[in-house]
Scaffold this active site. Structure first.
Site, PDB file in Angstrom:
ATOM      1  CG  ASP A  49      -1.663   1.212   1.487  1.00 37.48           C
ATOM      2  OD1 ASP A  49      -2.345   1.647   0.543  1.00 37.48           O
ATOM      3  OD2 ASP A  49      -1.600   1.769   2.600  1.00 37.48           O
ATOM      4  CG  ASP A  51      -2.053   7.523   0.645  1.00 38.07           C
ATOM      5  OD1 ASP A  51      -1.413   8.585   0.578  1.00 38.07           O
ATOM      6  OD2 ASP A  51      -2.774   7.102  -0.277  1.00 38.07           O
TER       7      ASP A  51
END
Length: 256
Positions: A49, A51
């Site tokens: 991922d 963020d």
């Protein structure tokens, strides 16, 4: 824990060991690692991922600060990360608040993004070892793609913002990259590189990463919300991504 009887279900044993570790050892500063023994001999692949995982912040909140709606966007983001709001709905709500921002702010935000400690060393070590790496994000391709390229990460998928007359319209183009899309990205990338599921590693921090973390051979919760930590094989509470390289048996490059 007593040794299991011959023929006992391995998954059940691993689940029991993980549960016992959580009860007796896992504290707010303790890492937990439960990985398949064959991970160091299988072809491997890592998907992260972006963020609050690959980077320290949330791009949508950085954009929101420029639109004067940071508090509103942060509240929706937190609810989505805890799994209280459907991700697609939360994304549309947040992006709508960005309507009217000049497209140039995307370059400004990209320049201010701070990679998590160890991100560059991890990416370099995995590339040197020939381990494919991809990033998949519920954030925005306009930031994610150049960020990935700067770290030498060849595969990236994220949402694309709609722009008209040089300004954000408050809408995204195409399908939303949600939890299901993240899992599909992992499976597609694994198939592309000929990596079996057991050799895949997925790293995330929030509820939108649940599907991909559960689908991977080894799911990693990185400085994560409790809902993801409870589902992961590996819980890393220290913000240092070099741990991901070590997890798949790859040390940092010389001098790293």
């Amino acid at each position: 824990m007593q040794p299991s009887a011959p023929g006992a279900d391995v998954d059940a044993v691993v689940a029991a060991l993980r549960a016992r570790a959580r009860e007796e050892a896992l504290g707010p500063t303790t890492d937990l690692v439960v990985v398949p023994a064959e991970l160091d001999v299988l072809p491997r692949l890592v998907v992260l991922d972006v963020d609050s995982t690959l980077i320290t912040g949330e791009v949508v909140e950085m954009l929101a600060a420029r639109a004067g709606v940071e508090d509103e966007v942060a509240r929706v983001t937190e609810a989505a990360m805890r799994g209280e709001v459907d991700f697609a709905e939360s994304l549309h709500r947040r992006v709508a608040l960005l309507e009217g921002l000049p497209v140039g702010v995307l370059d400004d935000v990209l320049a201010e993004v701070v990679p998590s400690p160890g991100a560059a060393v991890m990416a370099s070590a995995l590339a040197r070892a020939g381990v494919p790496v991809g990033v998949v994000s519920g954030g925005f391709l306009e930031v994610v793609e150049p960020l990935a390229a700067s770290l030498g990460i060849p595969h990236a998928r994220a949402n694309a913002l709609e722009v008209e007359a040089g300004r954000l319209t408050g809408r995204v183009r195409g399908d939303v990259v949600d939890a299901a899309a993240k899992e599909r990205f992992l499976r597609e990338l694994a198939q592309h590189h000929g990596v079996p599921t057991a050799g895949t590693v997925a790293v995330g921090d929030g509820a939108n990463d649940l599907d991909v973390v559960r689908a991977a051979g080894t799911g990693v919760a990185f400085c994560a919300k409790p809902v993801l930590a409870a589902a992961a094989d590996v819980v890393l509470r220290h913000r240092d991504l070099t741990a991901v390289a070590h997890l798949v048996g790859v040390g940092p490059p010389e001098g790293g």
